[in-house]
Motif scaffolding. Sequence first.
Motif, PDB file in Angstrom:
ATOM      1  N   ASN A 150       0.809  -1.231   0.000  1.00 25.84           N
ATOM      2  CA  ASN A 150       0.000   0.000   0.000  1.00 25.84           C
ATOM      3  C   ASN A 150       0.841   1.279   0.000  1.00 25.84           C
ATOM      4  OD1 ASN A 150      -2.575  -1.184  -0.114  1.00 25.84           O
ATOM      5  ND2 ASN A 150      -2.594  -1.518   2.099  1.00 25.84           N
ATOM      6  N   TRP A 151       2.077   1.175  -0.422  1.00 25.81           N
ATOM      7  CA  TRP A 151       2.907   2.375  -0.513  1.00 25.81           C
ATOM      8  C   TRP A 151       2.483   3.258  -1.679  1.00 25.81           C
ATOM      9  CZ3 TRP A 151       8.770   1.148   0.583  1.00 25.81           C
ATOM     10  CH2 TRP A 151       8.882   0.517   1.828  1.00 25.81           C
ATOM     11  N   HIS A 152       1.758   2.668  -2.625  1.00 31.11           N
ATOM     12  CA  HIS A 152       1.375   3.445  -3.810  1.00 31.11           C
ATOM     13  C   HIS A 152       0.434   4.589  -3.473  1.00 31.11           C
ATOM     14  CE1 HIS A 152      -1.831   0.530  -3.210  1.00 31.11           C
ATOM     15  NE2 HIS A 152      -2.603   1.177  -4.057  1.00 31.11           N
ATOM     16  N   PHE A 153      -0.248   4.520  -2.318  1.00 29.14           N
ATOM     17  CA  PHE A 153      -1.153   5.606  -1.955  1.00 29.14           C
ATOM     18  C   PHE A 153      -0.405   6.928  -1.768  1.00 29.14           C
ATOM     19  CE2 PHE A 153      -3.972   2.101  -0.398  1.00 29.14           C
ATOM     20  CZ  PHE A 153      -5.038   2.382  -1.228  1.00 29.14           C
ATOM     21  N   GLN A 154       0.894   6.848  -1.443  1.00 30.14           N
ATOM     22  CA  GLN A 154       1.660   8.068  -1.225  1.00 30.14           C
ATOM     23  C   GLN A 154       2.313   8.582  -2.509  1.00 30.14           C
ATOM     24  OE1 GLN A 154       1.550   9.839   1.456  1.00 30.14           O
ATOM     25  NE2 GLN A 154       2.862  11.392   0.527  1.00 30.14           N
ATOM     26  N   CYS A 155       2.121   7.871  -3.620  1.00 33.57           N
ATOM     27  CA  CYS A 155       2.795   8.241  -4.868  1.00 33.57           C
ATOM     28  C   CYS A 155       1.921   9.144  -5.737  1.00 33.57           C
ATOM     29  CB  CYS A 155       3.167   6.984  -5.662  1.00 33.57           C
ATOM     30  SG  CYS A 155       4.328   5.899  -4.820  1.00 33.57           S
ATOM     31  N   ASP A 156       2.552  10.145  -6.343  1.00 36.84           N
ATOM     32  CA  ASP A 156       1.879  10.980  -7.341  1.00 36.84           C
ATOM     33  C   ASP A 156       1.885  10.304  -8.702  1.00 36.84           C
ATOM     34  OD1 ASP A 156       1.520  13.564  -5.750  1.00 36.84           O
ATOM     35  OD2 ASP A 156       3.654  13.156  -5.501  1.00 36.84           O
ATOM     36  N   GLU A 157       2.960   9.569  -8.969  1.00 33.54           N
ATOM     37  CA  GLU A 157       3.116   8.861 -10.243  1.00 33.54           C
ATOM     38  C   GLU A 157       3.552   7.437  -9.939  1.00 33.54           C
ATOM     39  OE1 GLU A 157       3.300  12.271 -13.300  1.00 33.54           O
ATOM     40  OE2 GLU A 157       3.890  10.212 -13.733  1.00 33.54           O
ATOM     41  N   ILE A 158       3.096   6.490 -10.761  1.00 34.21           N
ATOM     42  CA  ILE A 158       3.567   5.115 -10.663  1.00 34.21           C
ATOM     43  C   ILE A 158       4.059   4.709 -12.042  1.00 34.21           C
ATOM     44  CG2 ILE A 158       2.945   2.723 -10.206  1.00 34.21           C
ATOM     45  CD1 ILE A 158       1.013   3.692  -8.117  1.00 34.21           C
ATOM     46  N   TRP A 159       5.347   4.414 -12.137  1.00 32.94           N
ATOM     47  CA  TRP A 159       5.968   4.051 -13.408  1.00 32.94           C
ATOM     48  C   TRP A 159       6.178   2.538 -13.448  1.00 32.94           C
ATOM     49  CZ3 TRP A 159      10.417   8.060 -14.625  1.00 32.94           C
ATOM     50  CH2 TRP A 159       9.866   9.353 -14.621  1.00 32.94           C
ATOM     51  N   TYR A 160       5.618   1.933 -14.483  1.00 36.42           N
ATOM     52  CA  TYR A 160       5.784   0.494 -14.687  1.00 36.42           C
ATOM     53  C   TYR A 160       6.911   0.276 -15.691  1.00 36.42           C
ATOM     54  CZ  TYR A 160       4.711  -4.342 -15.966  1.00 36.42           C
ATOM     55  OH  TYR A 160       4.787  -5.695 -16.200  1.00 36.42           O
ATOM     56  N   VAL A 161       7.916  -0.507 -15.294  1.00 31.86           N
ATOM     57  CA  VAL A 161       9.060  -0.813 -16.163  1.00 31.86           C
ATOM     58  C   VAL A 161       8.764  -2.129 -16.876  1.00 31.86           C
ATOM     59  CG1 VAL A 161      11.552  -1.122 -16.294  1.00 31.86           C
ATOM     60  CG2 VAL A 161      10.567   0.350 -14.510  1.00 31.86           C
ATOM     61  N   ASP A 162       8.526  -2.049 -18.161  1.00 27.49           N
ATOM     62  CA  ASP A 162       8.097  -3.212 -18.950  1.00 27.49           C
ATOM     63  C   ASP A 162       9.315  -3.884 -19.577  1.00 27.49           C
ATOM     64  OD1 ASP A 162       6.455  -5.027 -20.137  1.00 27.49           O
ATOM     65  OD2 ASP A 162       5.715  -3.682 -21.715  1.00 27.49           O
ATOM     66  N   SER A 163       9.603  -5.099 -19.125  1.00 32.21           N
ATOM     67  CA  SER A 163      10.764  -5.841 -19.620  1.00 32.21           C
ATOM     68  C   SER A 163      10.340  -7.260 -19.976  1.00 32.21           C
ATOM     69  CB  SER A 163      11.865  -5.895 -18.551  1.00 32.21           C
ATOM     70  OG  SER A 163      12.236  -4.594 -18.134  1.00 32.21           O
ATOM     71  N   PRO A 164      10.683  -7.748 -21.173  1.00 31.90           N
ATOM     72  CA  PRO A 164      10.257  -9.097 -21.585  1.00 31.90           C
ATOM     73  C   PRO A 164      10.966 -10.192 -20.809  1.00 31.90           C
ATOM     74  CG  PRO A 164      11.726  -8.135 -23.222  1.00 31.90           C
ATOM     75  CD  PRO A 164      11.442  -7.058 -22.225  1.00 31.90           C
ATOM     76  N   TRP A 165      10.295 -11.333 -20.721  1.00 37.37           N
ATOM     77  CA  TRP A 165      10.827 -12.472 -19.980  1.00 37.37           C
ATOM     78  C   TRP A 165      12.203 -12.891 -20.476  1.00 37.37           C
ATOM     79  CZ3 TRP A 165      10.102 -15.381 -15.765  1.00 37.37           C
ATOM     80  CH2 TRP A 165      10.681 -16.644 -15.734  1.00 37.37           C
ATOM     81  N   GLU A 166      12.382 -12.964 -21.784  1.00 36.14           N
ATOM     82  CA  GLU A 166      13.656 -13.426 -22.339  1.00 36.14           C
ATOM     83  C   GLU A 166      14.811 -12.534 -21.892  1.00 36.14           C
ATOM     84  OE1 GLU A 166      10.932 -12.777 -24.046  1.00 36.14           O
ATOM     85  OE2 GLU A 166      10.235 -14.801 -24.535  1.00 36.14           O
ATOM     86  N   GLN A 167      14.548 -11.247 -21.830  1.00 31.76           N
ATOM     87  CA  GLN A 167      15.593 -10.311 -21.411  1.00 31.76           C
ATOM     88  C   GLN A 167      15.898 -10.465 -19.925  1.00 31.76           C
ATOM     89  OE1 GLN A 167      15.777  -6.215 -23.182  1.00 31.76           O
ATOM     90  NE2 GLN A 167      15.051  -5.643 -21.157  1.00 31.76           N
ATOM     91  N   ARG A 168      14.866 -10.670 -19.137  1.00 31.17           N
ATOM     92  CA  ARG A 168      15.069 -10.836 -17.702  1.00 31.17           C
ATOM     93  C   ARG A 168      15.840 -12.112 -17.388  1.00 31.17           C
ATOM     94  NH1 ARG A 168      10.286 -11.211 -14.743  1.00 31.17           N
ATOM     95  NH2 ARG A 168       8.913 -11.460 -16.548  1.00 31.17           N
ATOM     96  N   ILE A 169      15.627 -13.147 -18.189  1.00 31.54           N
ATOM     97  CA  ILE A 169      16.378 -14.391 -18.004  1.00 31.54           C
ATOM     98  C   ILE A 169      17.880 -14.124 -18.157  1.00 31.54           C
ATOM     99  CG2 ILE A 169      16.922 -16.602 -19.104  1.00 31.54           C
ATOM    100  CD1 ILE A 169      14.513 -16.790 -17.352  1.00 31.54           C
TER     101      ILE A 169
END
Length: 225
Positions: A150-169
Amino acid sequence: MPTAARRSDKRERAAHGTISDQTSYNMIVIGIIGPPAGGKSTVARALAEQGAAWINADRLAHAALRMGRVKNKLREHFGDSIFNTAGAVQRPALAAKVFGDDPTSRRQLEYIESVLHPVVGQLAARKLQRLAAQQQSVVVIDAPLLIEANWHFQCDEIWYVDSPWEQRIQWIAKRSWTPEQLRQREARQLSLAEKRRYATRILDNSQGPPHTRRQILALWRQLTK
């Protein structure tokens, strides 16, 4: 600085109770979310280079594990097996207790989170208070469980970092994780689809560091102009 509308919205969200101890700060707070090993800390580091203050939940968890009251609770529950001869918590030994796909592992994880999350939240709240007193204009919160805690309640912006599975491997090799360990970590968190639902911005982290950095700098200019 945040606009009047943004500050008003933050006060409304703060009423839910968060790491801010229901306090609204006159600064922009950016929460970073995304898949495990997806580049969240890379984005947070880039923002810090531009002048943002960086609250790293993993570092706060390290600090919490050094506290006597936390170690006492963990020792009562797990015994001495997770401690080294100097009395410090061995994080790999602690992780081994929870990263399985069985009821016992899930219960162990729930216990660890019940011990750590309140303490880490207190440490983060104190850091936010100090930064507000120092008139910091932008803060970035890098926390794997930002939404779940529930830390997101204190955020003005929430940035999602989109990374594909193959790259994360490829990236997890630097952390000595196996693909199965990555799957287990991801399964223990909110689904990626649900995380994306919370996002106010989505960063494409699939085309290399220069591409990601250009997106970060463009968003930074928008926020601070």
